[in-house]
Design a protein around this motif. Structure first.
Motif, PDB file in Angstrom:
ATOM      1  N   UNK A 197      14.257   9.575  43.283  1.00 54.58           N
ATOM      2  CA  UNK A 197      15.687   9.806  43.508  1.00 54.58           C
ATOM      3  C   UNK A 197      15.954  10.248  44.940  1.00 54.58           C
ATOM      4  N   UNK A 198      17.169   9.986  45.407  1.00 55.04           N
ATOM      5  CA  UNK A 198      17.642  10.595  46.643  1.00 55.04           C
ATOM      6  C   UNK A 198      18.786  11.516  46.222  1.00 55.04           C
ATOM      7  N   UNK A 199      18.519  12.830  46.268  1.00 55.26           N
ATOM      8  CA  UNK A 199      19.493  13.772  45.696  1.00 55.26           C
ATOM      9  C   UNK A 199      20.781  13.830  46.519  1.00 55.26           C
ATOM     10  N   UNK A 200      20.715  13.420  47.775  1.00 56.98           N
ATOM     11  CA  UNK A 200      21.906  13.512  48.626  1.00 56.98           C
ATOM     12  C   UNK A 200      22.775  12.264  48.584  1.00 56.98           C
ATOM     13  N   UNK A 201      22.167  11.098  48.478  1.00 56.30           N
ATOM     14  CA  UNK A 201      22.951   9.874  48.698  1.00 56.30           C
ATOM     15  C   UNK A 201      22.916   8.846  47.577  1.00 56.30           C
ATOM     16  N   UNK A 202      22.065   9.042  46.597  1.00 57.21           N
ATOM     17  CA  UNK A 202      22.070   8.075  45.495  1.00 57.21           C
ATOM     18  C   UNK A 202      22.436   8.779  44.196  1.00 57.21           C
ATOM     19  N   UNK A 203      23.719   8.714  43.857  1.00 55.52           N
ATOM     20  CA  UNK A 203      24.191   9.393  42.644  1.00 55.52           C
ATOM     21  C   UNK A 203      24.078   8.472  41.427  1.00 55.52           C
ATOM     22  N   UNK A 204      23.642   7.226  41.655  1.00 52.31           N
ATOM     23  CA  UNK A 204      23.498   6.277  40.555  1.00 52.31           C
ATOM     24  C   UNK A 204      22.087   6.350  39.958  1.00 52.31           C
ATOM     25  N   UNK A 205      21.088   6.151  40.826  1.00 52.58           N
ATOM     26  CA  UNK A 205      19.707   6.111  40.344  1.00 52.58           C
ATOM     27  C   UNK A 205      19.110   7.518  40.487  1.00 52.58           C
ATOM     28  N   UNK A 206      19.533   8.386  39.610  1.00 54.22           N
ATOM     29  CA  UNK A 206      19.094   9.783  39.678  1.00 54.22           C
ATOM     30  C   UNK A 206      17.755   9.962  38.979  1.00 54.22           C
ATOM     31  N   UNK A 207      17.225  11.172  39.082  1.00 55.68           N
ATOM     32  CA  UNK A 207      15.964  11.478  38.414  1.00 55.68           C
ATOM     33  C   UNK A 207      16.084  11.189  36.908  1.00 55.68           C
ATOM     34  N   UNK A 208      17.210  11.628  36.342  1.00 53.82           N
ATOM     35  CA  UNK A 208      17.407  11.410  34.895  1.00 53.82           C
ATOM     36  C   UNK A 208      17.518   9.917  34.578  1.00 53.82           C
ATOM     37  N   UNK A 209      18.165   9.193  35.475  1.00 52.72           N
ATOM     38  CA  UNK A 209      18.320   7.729  35.295  1.00 52.72           C
ATOM     39  C   UNK A 209      16.949   7.057  35.224  1.00 52.72           C
ATOM     40  N   UNK A 210      16.073   7.400  36.176  1.00 48.91           N
ATOM     41  CA  UNK A 210      14.719   6.839  36.176  1.00 48.91           C
ATOM     42  C   UNK A 210      13.942   7.298  34.944  1.00 48.91           C
ATOM     43  N   UNK A 211      14.053   8.612  34.687  1.00 50.22           N
ATOM     44  CA  UNK A 211      13.255   9.211  33.604  1.00 50.22           C
ATOM     45  C   UNK A 211      13.525   8.504  32.268  1.00 50.22           C
ATOM     46  N   UNK A 212      14.795   8.176  32.069  1.00 50.13           N
ATOM     47  CA  UNK A 212      15.202   7.533  30.826  1.00 50.13           C
ATOM     48  C   UNK A 212      14.614   6.128  30.678  1.00 50.13           C
ATOM     49  N   UNK A 213      14.400   5.469  31.802  1.00 51.24           N
ATOM     50  CA  UNK A 213      14.006   4.045  31.756  1.00 51.24           C
ATOM     51  C   UNK A 213      12.518   3.769  31.962  1.00 51.24           C
ATOM     52  N   UNK A 214      11.882   4.623  32.785  1.00 51.38           N
ATOM     53  CA  UNK A 214      10.497   4.312  33.149  1.00 51.38           C
ATOM     54  C   UNK A 214       9.547   4.512  31.972  1.00 51.38           C
ATOM     55  N   UNK A 215       8.631   3.578  31.820  1.00 49.95           N
ATOM     56  CA  UNK A 215       7.576   3.733  30.810  1.00 49.95           C
ATOM     57  C   UNK A 215       6.272   3.216  31.404  1.00 49.95           C
ATOM     58  N   UNK A 216       5.168   3.758  30.913  1.00 49.20           N
ATOM     59  CA  UNK A 216       3.856   3.355  31.431  1.00 49.20           C
ATOM     60  C   UNK A 216       3.352   2.126  30.687  1.00 49.20           C
ATOM     61  N   UNK A 217       2.822   1.192  31.427  1.00 48.06           N
ATOM     62  CA  UNK A 217       2.238  -0.007  30.806  1.00 48.06           C
ATOM     63  C   UNK A 217       1.112   0.412  29.882  1.00 48.06           C
ATOM     64  N   UNK A 218       0.998  -0.279  28.755  1.00 48.94           N
ATOM     65  CA  UNK A 218      -0.002   0.139  27.780  1.00 48.94           C
ATOM     66  C   UNK A 218      -1.401  -0.247  28.232  1.00 48.94           C
ATOM     67  N   UNK A 219      -2.386   0.349  27.633  1.00 45.99           N
ATOM     68  CA  UNK A 219      -3.797   0.128  27.979  1.00 45.99           C
ATOM     69  C   UNK A 219      -4.174  -1.347  27.857  1.00 45.99           C
ATOM     70  N   UNK A 220      -3.560  -2.038  26.895  1.00 44.34           N
ATOM     71  CA  UNK A 220      -3.998  -3.431  26.681  1.00 44.34           C
ATOM     72  C   UNK A 220      -3.216  -4.444  27.523  1.00 44.34           C
ATOM     73  N   UNK A 221      -2.403  -3.944  28.484  1.00 48.44           N
ATOM     74  CA  UNK A 221      -1.738  -4.871  29.413  1.00 48.44           C
ATOM     75  C   UNK A 221      -2.778  -5.417  30.383  1.00 48.44           C
ATOM     76  N   UNK A 222      -2.819  -6.733  30.530  1.00 56.25           N
ATOM     77  CA  UNK A 222      -3.813  -7.360  31.422  1.00 56.25           C
ATOM     78  C   UNK A 222      -3.140  -7.732  32.750  1.00 56.25           C
TER      79      UNK A 222
END
Lengths: 283, 560
Positions: A197-222
């Protein structure tokens, strides 16, 4: 064993709450896990808030021009293949100003690790759209949102057959440190796009915005299947994948230059006998 | 009757073999012991058009191109038509019989009888070298050195040459123009300016070059590439000139003595990198081979109009040195010198050449290859103060330079203003100290400036001032004036920055009339003399039509 503390801790010029802090810690941790001591590492950076990062740790640093880190890193790598080289800069520097160099570095397969602080906005110049800003992201410079579609660095890198393509997120520090460790251990060009996040200039892609969407690829992803990787690289919106998206063994760039086999170029003597032989060719 | 000097002009379309015959003719003449000055004039195209390769050859020294032609070798009809007017009264035309107009002094060659299509180049070379009185054996050796000694082509070339010699020897002897033979010809190299720049660079220990192709600079990296494996060099074609200079700076920071070579437009793209070299105190040699601008200009012609551009290139203030070779030997020695300077003072050094000199083959005394030492000037890791500071403030402005990765010391360089340890700062006192430190390097640079060369009468009526590649034309024009009774002298600058007025003010003040001769329209060097030495050079000879200065051009300008 090298410890993250060996890389030091310094005062910074960043805003409180900036994603750069967690990123910096992950970089130190990743290098320590790779057992790389500060004097073995060279950071090449450009201009921007992200590009200041190498000043806040112990290492060799060449902080050059905006957008030009990759060429400088390429030259340094050819001059001394014993250095572990990381390029560290933001989305504007690496994907905008230096876009042509990114294409060339992927094609060359220069053995450097490129860490892109991707906060989807220009921070240093106060809030203009960056190459990765989303459509509709209104700024003073782009009151109706960016006039161009966002650049997808991972899809571009996968499509070009880059050797190592990964995405991290500063909200997943442990995962990010591990990604950086893998990237610096990879032989060839490695791109790690790091969402923050950029706390000063990006009010759209906030920490919470990323946190909600990001997921880790599973172990069996090739990550070695390009078609699947391309699909993952395009995944953006409700769900954003983290991890090694694509990996491909390739010959390292410096192998194409026989001169690099003799060791660092800076300490090689002038071969007077070869020079005399060459003069003869002009007789 | 034999000649002391001849001017041979070979002309034809691009693709007709000029690029083969020309250099081979030059090499044959040099091996035979003659001095040569080659002038190549070509159009920006790969096929067609009208190109010329002129070789002025002399038993004594020749220093400049001449306009009058003694032997015109026309590979096509257009050449014969265009250049007939340049022939001296005894001038000979060599042309294929199909288009060789009649008249005296015309050698109409039945090429179809002498050789098959692709071997006609060698046949026409043979006709010319035979007319000039060069031994067939010597020419055959040169041809075989170029094409190799094996394969079918060798036999065909040898036969073409033999046929050409046999046919030419049967001609009316009045058509021959033999040069006076040189007994025991000295062993000289045939080199053009860009080859000499490349050799000068590697002799100094250059290990890295990045480039983007641009006429007339490209033959510098191509020469380096030809010898890269043997000499342990890395040469990379970059994606653009911006990448080229930043690669070179990265390589240099990491220890490899580095150069870039380009021309005006490419250099314009490199300019931010030049400033970065100044700020990070990273050694770099920049070769700028000038061609006429603005913008794309005349891409394959010559000019000396980028002096002010190169001198001022790069935002902010930082020291630099500019060398401007006037001969092919100087291309070698001044490039070496540029490497020594940039390594010693950790600030960029420039070699300013141009298309004329870049492509001009000359007979060159072999360079001394004994005990060449690399110029890299690095400090010993054990000898530096702790903690190591890359930009330590010193009396002469030069800070001890370590290479990254060679010791536990960290080497930090920044394009931002920085503290002595290399980290970015907003401390304005540190800023002032770094500005002053960088500027102190100018004192050392000024102490090592190559003084201009003064030749001729001590208090002349006419003093010519020149720089760079116009050296030979000015020297010959001055010699002609002197032999006609005018007290003449020349003042030539091989280093054009920094200028040290005490080195030359006396010469300028001692002359009745000072004339600046330069290949640009506005008199850039004259303007620099006024700014730096306070001398107003009232008379100027300028050339800006894309062709090199010649003695005739200078003398005509004086008359008008």
């Amino acid at each position: 064993m090298v410890q993250a503390e060996d890389y030091g801790r310094y005062e910074t010029a960043w805003c409180p709450g900036c994603g750069n802090f967690a990123l910096l810690e992950a970089v130190k941790e990743g290098l320590a896990r790779a057992d790389l001591a500060p004097h073995q590492v060279l950071f090449v950076s450009g201009i921007g808030q992200a590009a200041k990062a190498p000043h806040y740790l112990n290492a060799n640093v060449f902080n050059g021009l905006h957008g030009r880190s990759l060429p400088a890193a390429t030259g340094a790598r050819l001059a001394n293949a014993e250095l572990k080289i990381l390029v560290q800069s933001g989305d504007g520097c690496n994907y905008g100003e230096g876009g042509n160099h990114l294409l060339a570095a992927i094609r060359r397969n220069v053995d450097v690790t490129m860490l892109v602080h991707n906060n989807l906005v220009y921070g240093l110049t106060k809030g203009q759209a960056s190459p990765t800003s989303e459509s509709g992201f209104a700024t003073k410079a782009q009151p109706h949102g960016p006039t161009a579609e966002p650049f997808n660095p991972l899809a571009a890198a996968v499509a070009m057959g880059a050797s190592f393509v990964a995405r991290g997120f500063v909200g997943e520090g442990e995962h990010l440190a591990e990604l950086i460790k893998q990237a610096v251990g990879w032989r060839g060009f490695s791109l790690v796009d790091i969402l923050q996040p950029c706390v000063s200039f990006n009010k759209l892609n906030t920490h919470a915005w990323f946190k909600k969407r990001c997921y880790k690829l599973s172990e069996d992803y090739d990550p070695t299947v390009r078609e699947a990787a391309l699909e993952k690289a395009y995944e953006w919106g409700d769900r954003i994948p983290l991890g090694v998206i694509y990996r491909r063994e390739r010959e390292a760039f410096e192998n194409k230059f026989p001169a690099t086999a003799a060791g660092p170029l800076g300490v090689q003597p002038v071969d007077s006998e070869a020079f005399a032989r060459i003069l003869e060719k002009y007789y | 009757m034999s000649e002391r000097e001849l001017n041979i002009l070979v002309g034809g379309e691009a693709g007709q073999g000029l690029a083969t015959i020309g250099p081979l003719l030059a090499k044959c003449l040099v091996r035979s012991g003659y001095q040569v000055v080659v002038t190549q004039s070509y159009e920006s195209r790969i096929r067609g058009g009208h190109n010329t390769f002129a070789v002025r050859a002399g038993v004594e020294e020749v220093a400049a191109p001449r306009e009058a032609v003694d032997v015109l070798v026309a590979l096509n009809e257009e050449t014969a038509t265009l250049h007939r007017g340049e022939l001296t009264p005894r001038g000979v035309v060599v042309a294929e019989e199909a288009f060789a107009a009649g008249g005296e002094n015309v050698v109409a060659v039945p090429y179809k009888e002498l050789a098959a299509g692709r071997y006609r180049n060698v046949a026409s070379l043979g006709v010319v070298t035979c007319l000039l009185g060069l031994p067939e054996d010597l020419v055959r050796q040169v041809v075989e050195g170029y094409f190799g000694k094996k394969g079918k082509a060798v036999e065909e070339n040898r036969a073409a040459l033999a046929a050409a010699y046999a046919w030419t020897k049967d001609l009316d002897p009045s058509l021959a123009r033999p040069l006076a033979p040189v007994t025991d010809p000295p062993r000289r190299l045939t080199l053009n300016g860009n080859q000499a720049i490349a050799l000068g660079a590697v002799s100094a220990g250059a290990k890295f070059c990045a480039f983007y192709p641009m006429t007339p600079s490209t033959s510098v990296p191509l020469t380096l590439i030809a010898h890269a494996e043997e000499l342990g060099l890395v040469v990379e074609q970059a994606e653009d000139e911006i990448a080229a200079i930043n690669m070179a700076l990265g390589a240099s920071y990491a220890g490899a003595p580095a150069l870039v070579a380009t021309s005006g437009g490419g250099f314009a793209l490199m300019v931010e990198g030049v400033s970065l070299a100044g700020m990070t105190e990273t050694p770099l040699v920049v070769v700028v081979a000038q061609r006429p601008g603005p913008a794309t200009g005349l891409p394959t012609r010559t000019e000396q109009a980028d002096l002010e551009f190169v001198l001022r290139a790069g935002h902010g203030e930082f020291p630099r040195a500019l060398y401007a070779p006037g001969t092919v030997e100087e291309c070698f020695h001044l490039t070496r010198r540029a490497f020594e300077t940039t390594q010693r003072y950790q600030t960029p050094a420039f070699v300013l050449t141009d298309q004329f000199l870049a492509d001009s083959f000359r007979a060159v005394e072999p360079f001394d290859a004994e005990g060449l030492e690399a110029v890299g000037a690095f400090a010993e890791p054990e000898a530096v103060a702790e903690p190591y500071e890359r930009f330590a403030v010193t009396a002469d402005g030069v800070s001890p330079r370590l290479l990254p990765g060679f010791s536990r010391h960290l080497v930090v360089a920044d394009s931002d203003e920085h503290t002595e340890d290399g980290h970015l700062t907003e401390d304005l006192t540190a800023r002032t100290r770094q500005v002053e430190k960088r500027r102190r390097k100018e004192e050392g640079l000024r102490r090592e400036v190559i003084p201009p060369t003064y030749e001729g009468e001590p208090r002349p009526e006419i003093l010519f001032v020149s720089w760079g590649s116009s050296r030979g034309a000015v020297a010959e024009a001055a010699a002609e004036l002197a032999s006609a009774g005018t007290a003449t002298a020349t003042l030539h600058f091989a280093q054009v920055w920094p200028l040290v007025p005490e080195q030359f003010l006396g010469h300028l003040e001692g002359a009745q009339r000072v004339i600046a001769v330069e290949g640009n329209a506005s008199g850039q060097f004259a303007r620099l003399l006024r700014a730096e030495a306070g001398v107003d050079v009232a008379s100027r000879v300028s050339r800006y039509d894309g062709l090199p200065l010649t003695p005739e051009y200078v003398l005509r300008a004086l008359e008008s």
